[in-house]
Design an enzyme around this catalytic site. Structure first.
Site, short mmCIF file in Angstrom:
data_model
loop_
_atom_site.label_atom_id
_atom_site.label_comp_id
_atom_site.label_asym_id
_atom_site.label_seq_id
_atom_site.Cartn_x
_atom_site.Cartn_y
_atom_site.Cartn_z
N ASN A 191 0.80 -1.23 0.00
CA ASN A 191 0.00 0.00 0.00
C ASN A 191 0.83 1.27 0.00
O ASN A 191 0.53 2.23 -0.70
CB ASN A 191 -0.86 0.06 1.28
N HIS A 410 3.23 11.09 20.78
CA HIS A 410 3.16 10.51 19.43
C HIS A 410 2.97 11.61 18.41
O HIS A 410 2.08 12.46 18.55
CB HIS A 410 1.99 9.52 19.35
N GLU A 412 2.35 11.40 14.57
CA GLU A 412 2.18 10.84 13.22
C GLU A 412 2.14 12.02 12.26
O GLU A 412 1.28 12.91 12.41
CB GLU A 412 0.88 10.03 13.13
N GLU A 499 11.56 1.92 13.45
CA GLU A 499 10.84 0.74 12.96
C GLU A 499 11.57 0.30 11.68
O GLU A 499 12.40 -0.58 11.72
CB GLU A 499 9.38 1.09 12.70
N GLU A 505 3.19 -4.96 14.25
CA GLU A 505 1.85 -4.50 13.89
C GLU A 505 1.20 -5.41 12.84
O GLU A 505 -0.02 -5.52 12.77
CB GLU A 505 1.88 -3.04 13.42
C1 NOJ Z 1 2.33 3.00 11.62
C2 NOJ Z 1 3.20 2.73 12.80
O1 NOJ Z 1 4.12 1.73 12.54
C3 NOJ Z 1 2.29 2.37 13.96
O2 NOJ Z 1 3.06 1.99 15.08
C4 NOJ Z 1 1.40 3.54 14.26
O3 NOJ Z 1 0.52 3.20 15.27
C5 NOJ Z 1 0.60 3.94 13.02
N1 NOJ Z 1 1.46 4.10 11.91
C6 NOJ Z 1 -0.17 5.23 13.25
O4 NOJ Z 1 0.72 6.29 13.43
CA CA Z 2 4.86 0.93 10.31
#
Ligand code: NOJ
Ligand code: CA
Length: 702
Positions: A191, A410, A412, A499, A505
């Site tokens: 994706n 966090h 994002e 990561e 995940e």
């Molecule tokens: C991908 C990340 O690897 C994950 O840990 C995170 O929760 C989500 N993105 C949302 O930011």
């Molecule tokens: Ca990820």
């Protein structure tokens, strides 16, 4: 101690008498450097009397100038260096940096160009780089490609993932060179990926020869320069560097003088040495910060897993995708009722952390912007100082502090990295004001606004900048979807984890086989620690939204072992507090396992099969051991010779039950206690897809 020796034989060779050569301190690796008939630099690498890397060309191609051919060697220097340094955290309390170095100077005419090729040969491998000084007519350089070859001599086995400009989140293939095309053809698209045509793989990658030599191929200290992939010639058994370009096809915009990153080959005929190697860290610059006392490795739990599994929780506060941070008054729109980053729920996590001695609590979905999340939308933007109305940040900070727990921030960015940079100082100042000392960042999606690549030059500089700027605020960083690490955590030790590979995940989609974590330590982890998110206890899962039940690719006991085999100074316990409360005796291991080490001993290892490692706590005399196996399981008889001689220990063993199996009986485990000492040989079995963890507590000396 630092020693520089100029070998006289070297000087004779340097002026046209044939190849120059140096060996590793133990003599096992032999590096040869020369220029061929066209004046192209060529190197080769021998290991224990055999050729490992055949003559391989080097060169850099820029729009303005080529550093490819027409070169003559004008001089060479050599040196031996033997230092020991102390990392802020890691697998070892001190690290020896011991190598022989050869710096070959070369010059070409019309136009005049000069460069130095610097090679360092360690007992555990080779690193080399290009160094370009000031040139007569070039100041800025637009780099298109780097012609670095790694030419092998036979149809070796490769452990690799497909080349992709945007994501590393793939499973590994084990294939011969000759089977690589077929292996790559089987990969489904990703994706967030941008797969590239041709036979291209990513580094780090691992190679194994038929006679049992392992080579981990990667790079070190990638900063101000793009990461590379490898174009593979499956008939000639060779790799050629493939610099990750921006969308205009430019590899790097450079200003001279410039050094490229180190190109690295970790080499051994013992797979355990590949895991133990610290060569990539050794090739990075020392720590840039004077004061590192604020950098504190820690474990954490998080308001996180709820969003991945069938509990249908969301990062977003509402379901109204028209809500825009900074524009919408969130207090006026209703919550969707499925938003776990709310004050009451976060307090439960804080209570659990305090009760079980887990220092940190990560909270995702606390800030405005998630309604608009998804790479198909325009102008993706989060605000990093605007909590949702149901997240009372001040009272949570106060509550966490009263319980001795640290909240983890966090960010994002939704891959809007440019916008994140614009907000960065404000975001960090807000964190400090609210008492946060660490942040997990994320870059999901295609990098906007200029459609950069995740590991192209611009992003490499961005993530390093974020880590370095964070240090000004005494903030620790864990970055997701960032360029694969290359050991920069030595220089910027507040950048504790990344990561940059397929993490835990993906268990929420049922697609991580047990073998996955039997390869990562040989590849991805060579660049630095991974925030893999171990600690999954409820292995029966259902994917968010799909209503499909499945078993994760692991037993419960194996999850404990991952704290040893996937070491990280920021280490998560990923599961829900209520799942840990169901298995308090197993959770006791997660409670006590350290995240920073005095010493590490790799006891057994074979890529894609099994890994067994013992580590000594940095802050006590305790030892810990973890073993994992792939789908076939693995039995070990481990000599405990790492324990202090003459001392008795109580071993607490967390193992798969005899009938455990990752598919059919994953939660069957047995906890037993044994008196042991350095002479004991411990027989332990990892079930198929299983593992074991052992804590060794020294008994009082009589
Ligand atoms: C991908 C990340 O690897 C994950 O840990 C995170 O929760 C989500 N993105 C949302 O930011
Ligand atoms: Ca990820």
């Amino acid at each position: 101690m630092l020693r520089n020796i100029v070998l006289s034989s070297m000087l004779a060779l340097a002026f046209g008498a044939g190849a120059m050569q140096i060996s590793s301190p133990n003599g096992n690796l032999i590096l040869k450097v020369d220029v061929d008939a066209t004046g192209t630099p060529v190197y080769s690498l021998g290991y224990k009397g055999r050729t490992l890397v055949k003559d391989s060309k080097m060169g850099l191609v820029a729009d303005d100038v080529r550093f490819t051919d027409g070169f003559k060697v004008t001089g060479a220097d050599s040196a031996t260096v033997d230092n020991t340094w102390t990392p802020v955290w890691g697998e070892y309390a001190s690290i020896r940096d011991h190598y022989n170095e050869l710096a070959v100077k070369m010059e070409a005419q019309n136009p005049k160009r000069d460069m130095t090729l610097r090679f360092r040969v360690f007992d555990d491998g080779l690193g080399f780089r290009y160094e370009l000084g000031y040139q007569d007519n070039v100041n800025y350089m637009t780099l298109r490609q780097e012609n670095t070859e790694f030419n092998f001599d036979a149809d070796h086995t490769l452990f690799c993932i497909p080349g992709d400009y945007n994501t590393d989140e793939y499973l590994w293939s084990e294939t011969k060179f000759s089977g690589l095309k077929d292996a790559l053809a089987k990969y489904p698209g990703h994706n967030d990926g941008e797969n590239i045509s041709g036979t291209v793989v990513q580094t780090p990658l691992l190679l194994k020869t038929d006679d049992g030599v392992y080579v981990s191929l990667h790079e070190a200290a990638v900063d101000g320069y793009p990461c590379y992939l490898m174009d593979v010639d499956t008939e000639k058994y060779s790799f050629k560097s493939h610099i990750i370009p921006d969308k205009l096809g430019v590899g790097a915009y450079l200003q001279l003088p410039v050094n490229t990153p180190w190109r690295t080959l970790i080499v051994s005929d013992d797979a355990r040495d590949i895991l133990a190697s610290q060569m990539i860290l050794n090739l990075n610059e020392p720590c840039k910060y004077e004061d590192t006392s604020w950098i504190k490795p820690m474990k954490f739990i998080g308001v996180w897993w709820e969003m991945f599994i069938g509990t249908h929780r969301t990062w977003a506060y509402s379901d109204d995708y028209r809500a825009k941070p900074g524009v919408t008054d969130y207090s006026k729109i209703p919550s969707n009722g499925r938003h776990p980053a709310n004050t009451a729920n976060v307090m439960k996590y804080i209570d659990f952390a305090a009760k079980h001695n887990i220092p940190g609590v990560l909270v995702e979905g606390w800030n405005q912007g998630w309604e608009d999340w998804g790479s198909y939308r325009k102008n993706r933007q989060f605000l990093f100082d605007k909590p949702y109305p149901d997240f009372d940040i001040d009272s949570l900070t106060a509550y966490a502090r009263s319980k001795g727990v640290q909240l983890i921030m966090h960010h994002e960015t939704s891959a809007n990295a440019a916008d994140y940079e614009r907000q960065l100082d404000r975001a960090f100042a807000y964190m400090k004001e609210k008492g946060y000392n660490s942040v997990k960042t994320g870059y999901v999606g295609q990098i906007i606004p200029r459609s950069e690549r995740h590991a192209s030059q611009w992003m490499v500089e961005h993530v390093r900048h974020v880590a370095e700027r964070a240090a000004d605020f005494k903030i620790m960083v864990d970055s997701h979807e960032a360029p694969r690490p290359t050991g920069l955590c030595r220089t910027y030790p507040n950048w504790l984890a990344q990561e940059s590979a397929r993490g835990g995940e993906y268990e929420a989609m049922g697609v991580n086989p047990p073998s996955h974590t039997c390869i990562l330590p040989f590849t991805r982890l060579k660049g630095g620690p991974m925030d893999y998110t171990p600690g999954l206890f409820e292995t029966k899962l259902s994917t968010y939204g799909e209503g499909r039940d499945f078993q994760a690719g692991t037993t419960l006991a194996r999850q404990l072992a991952l704290y040893l085999t996937m070491p990280s100074p920021l280490q998560m316990a990923c599961d829900l507090p209520e799942n840990y409360e169901r298995f308090p005796d197993a959770f006791a291991f997660i409670e006590e396992v350290p995240v920073d080490w005095k010493d590490s001993r790799y006891l057994e290892a074979e890529p894609n099969r099994y890994i067994v490692v013992a580590r000594q706590d940095k802050n006590s005399d305790n030892w810990y051991m973890g073993g994992i196996a792939n789908e076939d399981g693995h039995t070990s008889t481990v000599p405990l010779s790492f324990l202090e001689k003459g001392r008795k220990y109580e071993a607490v063993i967390y193992a798969d039950a005899p009938d455990a199996h990752y598919k059919t009986n994953p939660q069957a485990y047995v906890i037993s206690r044994k008196k042991v000492d350095s002479k004991t040989r411990l027989k332990l079995t990892a079930a198929p897809g299983g593992g074991y963890a052992v804590a060794f507590h020294p008994l009082p000396k009589k």
